[in-house]
Structures are given as C-alpha cells and as structure tokens.
Motif scaffolding. Sequence first.
Motif, PDB file in Angstrom:
ATOM      1  N   SER A  87     -17.052  19.320  20.116  1.00 25.00           N
ATOM      2  CA  SER A  87     -15.817  19.716  19.084  1.00 25.00           C
ATOM      3  C   SER A  87     -15.036  18.751  19.171  1.00 25.00           C
ATOM      4  CB  SER A  87     -15.350  20.991  20.016  1.00 25.00           C
ATOM      5  OG  SER A  87     -16.312  21.922  20.140  1.00 25.00           O
ATOM      6  N   ALA A  88     -14.725  17.799  20.081  1.00 25.14           N
ATOM      7  CA  ALA A  88     -13.589  16.788  20.269  1.00 25.14           C
ATOM      8  C   ALA A  88     -13.857  15.976  18.969  1.00 25.14           C
ATOM      9  CB  ALA A  88     -13.518  16.114  21.288  1.00 25.14           C
ATOM     10  N   GLY A  93     -13.506  13.650  13.484  1.00 18.16           N
ATOM     11  CA  GLY A  93     -14.234  13.568  12.080  1.00 18.16           C
ATOM     12  C   GLY A  93     -13.255  14.153  10.942  1.00 18.16           C
ATOM     13  N   THR A  94     -12.386  14.987  11.457  1.00 20.27           N
ATOM     14  CA  THR A  94     -11.393  15.690  10.398  1.00 20.27           C
ATOM     15  C   THR A  94     -10.032  15.436  10.570  1.00 20.27           C
ATOM     16  OG1 THR A  94     -11.138  17.404  11.979  1.00 20.27           O
ATOM     17  CG2 THR A  94     -12.896  17.880  10.471  1.00 20.27           C
ATOM     18  N   THR A  95      -9.619  13.993  11.173  1.00 21.67           N
ATOM     19  CA  THR A  95      -8.525  13.529  11.141  1.00 21.67           C
ATOM     20  C   THR A  95      -8.143  13.331   9.671  1.00 21.67           C
ATOM     21  OG1 THR A  95      -9.303  11.289  11.699  1.00 21.67           O
ATOM     22  CG2 THR A  95      -8.399  12.725  13.396  1.00 21.67           C
ATOM     23  N   THR A  96      -7.054  12.986   9.443  1.00 22.06           N
ATOM     24  CA  THR A  96      -6.306  12.514   8.091  1.00 22.06           C
ATOM     25  C   THR A  96      -6.891  11.191   7.421  1.00 22.06           C
ATOM     26  OG1 THR A  96      -4.193  13.662   8.436  1.00 22.06           O
ATOM     27  CG2 THR A  96      -4.376  12.191   6.596  1.00 22.06           C
ATOM     28  N   GLU A 132      -3.371   9.105   5.001  1.00 21.74           N
ATOM     29  CA  GLU A 132      -2.246   8.401   5.677  1.00 21.74           C
ATOM     30  C   GLU A 132      -2.093   6.801   5.116  1.00 21.74           C
ATOM     31  OE1 GLU A 132      -2.046   6.114   9.910  1.00 21.74           O
ATOM     32  OE2 GLU A 132      -3.639   7.746   9.673  1.00 21.74           O
ATOM     33  N   MET A 133      -0.949   6.514   4.831  1.00 19.19           N
ATOM     34  CA  MET A 133      -0.499   5.051   4.397  1.00 19.19           C
ATOM     35  C   MET A 133      -0.447   4.137   5.830  1.00 19.19           C
ATOM     36  SD  MET A 133      -0.564   4.873   1.270  1.00 19.19           S
ATOM     37  CE  MET A 133       0.159   3.489   0.729  1.00 19.19           C
ATOM     38  N   ALA A 134      -1.657   3.617   6.244  1.00 20.45           N
ATOM     39  CA  ALA A 134      -1.724   2.905   7.342  1.00 20.45           C
ATOM     40  C   ALA A 134      -1.274   1.406   7.416  1.00 20.45           C
ATOM     41  CB  ALA A 134      -3.012   2.871   7.820  1.00 20.45           C
ATOM     42  N   GLY A 135      -0.547   0.985   8.231  1.00 20.48           N
ATOM     43  CA  GLY A 135      -0.196  -0.398   8.149  1.00 20.48           C
ATOM     44  C   GLY A 135       0.837  -0.673   7.049  1.00 20.48           C
ATOM     45  N   PHE A 136       0.495  -1.894   6.533  1.00 26.47           N
ATOM     46  CA  PHE A 136       1.507  -2.641   5.715  1.00 26.47           C
ATOM     47  C   PHE A 136       0.709  -3.134   4.444  1.00 26.47           C
ATOM     48  CE2 PHE A 136       0.515  -5.591   8.633  1.00 26.47           C
ATOM     49  CZ  PHE A 136      -0.086  -6.498   8.058  1.00 26.47           C
ATOM     50  N   PRO A 137       0.991  -3.135   3.240  1.00 23.53           N
ATOM     51  CA  PRO A 137       0.394  -3.734   2.176  1.00 23.53           C
ATOM     52  C   PRO A 137       0.303  -5.377   2.327  1.00 23.53           C
ATOM     53  CG  PRO A 137       2.836  -3.623   1.459  1.00 23.53           C
ATOM     54  CD  PRO A 137       2.771  -2.752   3.040  1.00 23.53           C
ATOM     55  N   HIS A 138      -0.908  -5.278   1.931  1.00 22.91           N
ATOM     56  CA  HIS A 138      -1.554  -6.860   2.093  1.00 22.91           C
ATOM     57  C   HIS A 138      -1.043  -7.523   0.613  1.00 22.91           C
ATOM     58  CE1 HIS A 138      -3.393  -6.548   5.612  1.00 22.91           C
ATOM     59  NE2 HIS A 138      -3.498  -5.304   5.594  1.00 22.91           N
ATOM     60  N   ILE A 139       0.045  -8.410   0.362  1.00 23.67           N
ATOM     61  CA  ILE A 139       0.475  -8.646  -0.775  1.00 23.67           C
ATOM     62  C   ILE A 139       0.412 -10.004  -1.053  1.00 23.67           C
ATOM     63  CG2 ILE A 139       2.676  -8.741  -2.227  1.00 23.67           C
ATOM     64  CD1 ILE A 139       3.971  -6.634  -0.494  1.00 23.67           C
ATOM     65  N   GLN A 140      -0.015 -10.290  -2.401  1.00 23.77           N
ATOM     66  CA  GLN A 140      -0.273 -11.816  -2.978  1.00 23.77           C
ATOM     67  C   GLN A 140       0.881 -11.691  -4.178  1.00 23.77           C
ATOM     68  OE1 GLN A 140      -4.259 -13.349  -3.300  1.00 23.77           O
ATOM     69  NE2 GLN A 140      -4.574 -13.259  -1.037  1.00 23.77           N
ATOM     70  N   VAL A 162       1.709  10.092   6.950  1.00 19.65           N
ATOM     71  CA  VAL A 162       0.722  10.854   6.332  1.00 19.65           C
ATOM     72  C   VAL A 162       1.621  11.273   5.002  1.00 19.65           C
ATOM     73  CG1 VAL A 162      -0.384  12.967   6.809  1.00 19.65           C
ATOM     74  CG2 VAL A 162      -0.130  11.242   8.620  1.00 19.65           C
ATOM     75  N   LEU A 163       0.944  11.399   4.155  1.00 22.94           N
ATOM     76  CA  LEU A 163       1.479  11.950   2.844  1.00 22.94           C
ATOM     77  C   LEU A 163       0.637  13.383   2.091  1.00 22.94           C
ATOM     78  CD1 LEU A 163       1.684   8.517   0.711  1.00 22.94           C
ATOM     79  CD2 LEU A 163       3.536   9.387   2.195  1.00 22.94           C
ATOM     80  N   ASN A 164       1.644  14.173   2.065  1.00 23.45           N
ATOM     81  CA  ASN A 164       1.041  15.218   1.290  1.00 23.45           C
ATOM     82  C   ASN A 164       0.834  15.198   0.019  1.00 23.45           C
ATOM     83  OD1 ASN A 164       0.612  17.320   3.569  1.00 23.45           O
ATOM     84  ND2 ASN A 164       3.121  17.354   3.646  1.00 23.45           N
ATOM     85  N   PRO A 165      -0.042  16.026  -0.814  1.00 20.13           N
ATOM     86  CA  PRO A 165      -0.022  15.429  -2.382  1.00 20.13           C
ATOM     87  C   PRO A 165       1.461  15.449  -3.020  1.00 20.13           C
ATOM     88  CG  PRO A 165      -1.750  16.906  -1.867  1.00 20.13           C
ATOM     89  CD  PRO A 165      -0.808  16.757  -0.574  1.00 20.13           C
ATOM     90  N   GLY A 166       1.670  14.514  -3.624  1.00 18.43           N
ATOM     91  CA  GLY A 166       2.655  14.240  -4.340  1.00 18.43           C
ATOM     92  C   GLY A 166       4.042  13.351  -3.443  1.00 18.43           C
ATOM     93  N   ASP A 167       3.734  13.373  -2.188  1.00 16.89           N
ATOM     94  CA  ASP A 167       4.631  12.580  -1.424  1.00 16.89           C
ATOM     95  C   ASP A 167       4.873  11.553  -1.519  1.00 16.89           C
ATOM     96  OD1 ASP A 167       5.598  15.151  -0.330  1.00 16.89           O
ATOM     97  OD2 ASP A 167       4.573  14.764   1.690  1.00 16.89           O
ATOM     98  N   PRO A 168       5.792  10.534  -1.384  1.00 14.72           N
ATOM     99  CA  PRO A 168       5.947   8.964  -1.450  1.00 14.72           C
ATOM    100  C   PRO A 168       6.144   8.300  -0.173  1.00 14.72           C
ATOM    101  CG  PRO A 168       8.094   9.682  -1.833  1.00 14.72           C
ATOM    102  CD  PRO A 168       7.043  11.218  -1.706  1.00 14.72           C
ATOM    103  N   ALA A 169       5.502   7.077  -0.160  1.00 13.13           N
ATOM    104  CA  ALA A 169       5.892   6.346   1.201  1.00 13.13           C
ATOM    105  C   ALA A 169       6.394   5.141   0.560  1.00 13.13           C
ATOM    106  CB  ALA A 169       4.511   5.795   1.902  1.00 13.13           C
ATOM    107  N   PHE A 170       7.339   4.233   1.451  1.00 16.17           N
ATOM    108  CA  PHE A 170       8.231   3.066   1.020  1.00 16.17           C
ATOM    109  C   PHE A 170       7.985   1.884   1.705  1.00 16.17           C
ATOM    110  CE2 PHE A 170      10.486   7.072   0.222  1.00 16.17           C
ATOM    111  CZ  PHE A 170      10.616   7.027  -1.149  1.00 16.17           C
ATOM    112  N   VAL A 171       7.963   0.842   1.178  1.00 15.33           N
ATOM    113  CA  VAL A 171       8.224  -0.631   1.937  1.00 15.33           C
ATOM    114  C   VAL A 171       9.279  -1.288   1.324  1.00 15.33           C
ATOM    115  CG1 VAL A 171       6.707  -2.596   1.732  1.00 15.33           C
ATOM    116  CG2 VAL A 171       5.741  -0.343   2.519  1.00 15.33           C
ATOM    117  N   LEU A 172       9.809  -2.148   2.280  1.00 15.39           N
ATOM    118  CA  LEU A 172      11.077  -3.085   1.815  1.00 15.39           C
ATOM    119  C   LEU A 172      10.237  -4.638   1.925  1.00 15.39           C
ATOM    120  CD1 LEU A 172      13.954  -3.394   0.863  1.00 15.39           C
ATOM    121  CD2 LEU A 172      14.346  -4.103   3.298  1.00 15.39           C
TER     122      LEU A 172
END
Length: 234
Positions: A87-88, A93-96, A132-140, A162-172
């Motif tokens: 079960s565990a 297996g059903t994590t975001t 889930e927006m994990a970590g940081f963006p890998h930008i070039q 963790v983002l629900n449909p329609g939610d935003p995440a931000f990075v500076l």
Amino acid sequence: MNASRRTALFSVAASAALALSLSACQSGEGAKAEGAAAPVAKNSASAAASAPAAAATTTGTGADTGTNTGAGAGAAVGTAHKSNSGSAGAKKGTTTPLCRAQDVKVSSERQDGPPYTHIILTARNTSNHRCEMAGFPHIQFLESHKQDVPSVAKSKPAVPTVLNPGDPAFVLVKLSDGGVHEDNEVVNAFQLILEGDSTVIAVDSSAGGGLAVDPAKTLTGYWTTELRNGADDF
C-alpha cells in the motif's frame, strides 16, 4: 493294643500327614501363583502409568500444533505487513507528478528598472491535473554561453511547489548588475528546461527591445508559489 489296631492307626496318621503335606504344597503353589501375578499387576500399573504419558504426548502434539498456529499467525502478520508495504508503494506511485513542458506555459516580464537587472518567469499549469514544479529552471540565455544559469540555494522553498490546474509558479532571475557594460548582450529569446524533463521551452523576451544579459552575473531562484522578500533578493 494289638498289632493290627496299631497298624490301622499308623495308616490313618500317615494318611493325615500326607493330606496336610499336600495341602501345604498346594498352599505354597498358590502363593507362588499369587507371587507370579504381582508382575502382571505391575505391568498393568506400568501400562496405566504410560497412558498419561501417551496423553501427555498427545497434548504435546497439540502444543506443537498451537506453535504452528502461532507461526501461521506470524506469517499472516508478515503478509499484512507486506500488504501494507505494497500500500505504501501504491501511495508513492500516486504522488504528484512533476510538471512537464506540455503541462505549463512559461512567460517572462521585467522587474523594476530601468536599468532592468531582473526578470520574473511565470509558469502556469495549463493541464487538467496537479503537478509539481521541482527545483529551478535550467536556463541558457545565449547560444555562445552553453552553461546553465547558476541557482541561488536560499530561494529553495521549504515545501514542494505543487500547482493545481490554472495555478502559477514564479522564479526571479538576475540578468546583470545593471548599466551599460561591454559584456552585456541583448537577448530577444532564450530557452530553458524543467527539472525531470528534457523538452526545450523557448521564451520570447523581445518586448521592450530585449534583455541586456551579462552571462557572468546571471542567477536564478527556485520555483515558488509566490516571490518572497529576502529569499528571492539576489
């Protein structure tokens, strides 16, 4: 007493003595017979004594059966334990799932300025599921500069973004120290990839004449659900 009478009396006496002797012998044989019967009684007692032993052996077998039952219970607990582990595993297996390029739309805008030293990246969940927006963006930023923009550890959030449909995440994202510098290059578009996904996302930055980027000064924060003073100040 005449001779014939004495002879008769002697015969009677002898007969009586013989009868007593035979009677005594018979009594002795009877005693011997009873004495011989004693071992039989002893054997019966031994058999009787062995009967509880047999019963005890049967009880012991019952105890063994009880032990086996106990072992079976232990096995059942182990199975339940494995079932719980399964079960565990199912819960894990059903994590975001991680957000992928196809799940989000990424845009950029200048922050403050002029001079514009930072931009804010916004990734909005356009899918129909949580991710889930994990970590940081890998930008070039530049084709001539292939290294990813370094991340700032203090901007890492304490909990997953963790983002629900329609939610935003931000990075500076820091572009430069500002001002006119010979190392600055104008960037009208750049690319990034998300954690756990190799798909390249192209971001248009041409508005306002593009971005002045100094590759030696660039920094990026981690994805968060909101920008935080201090943690995102770099």
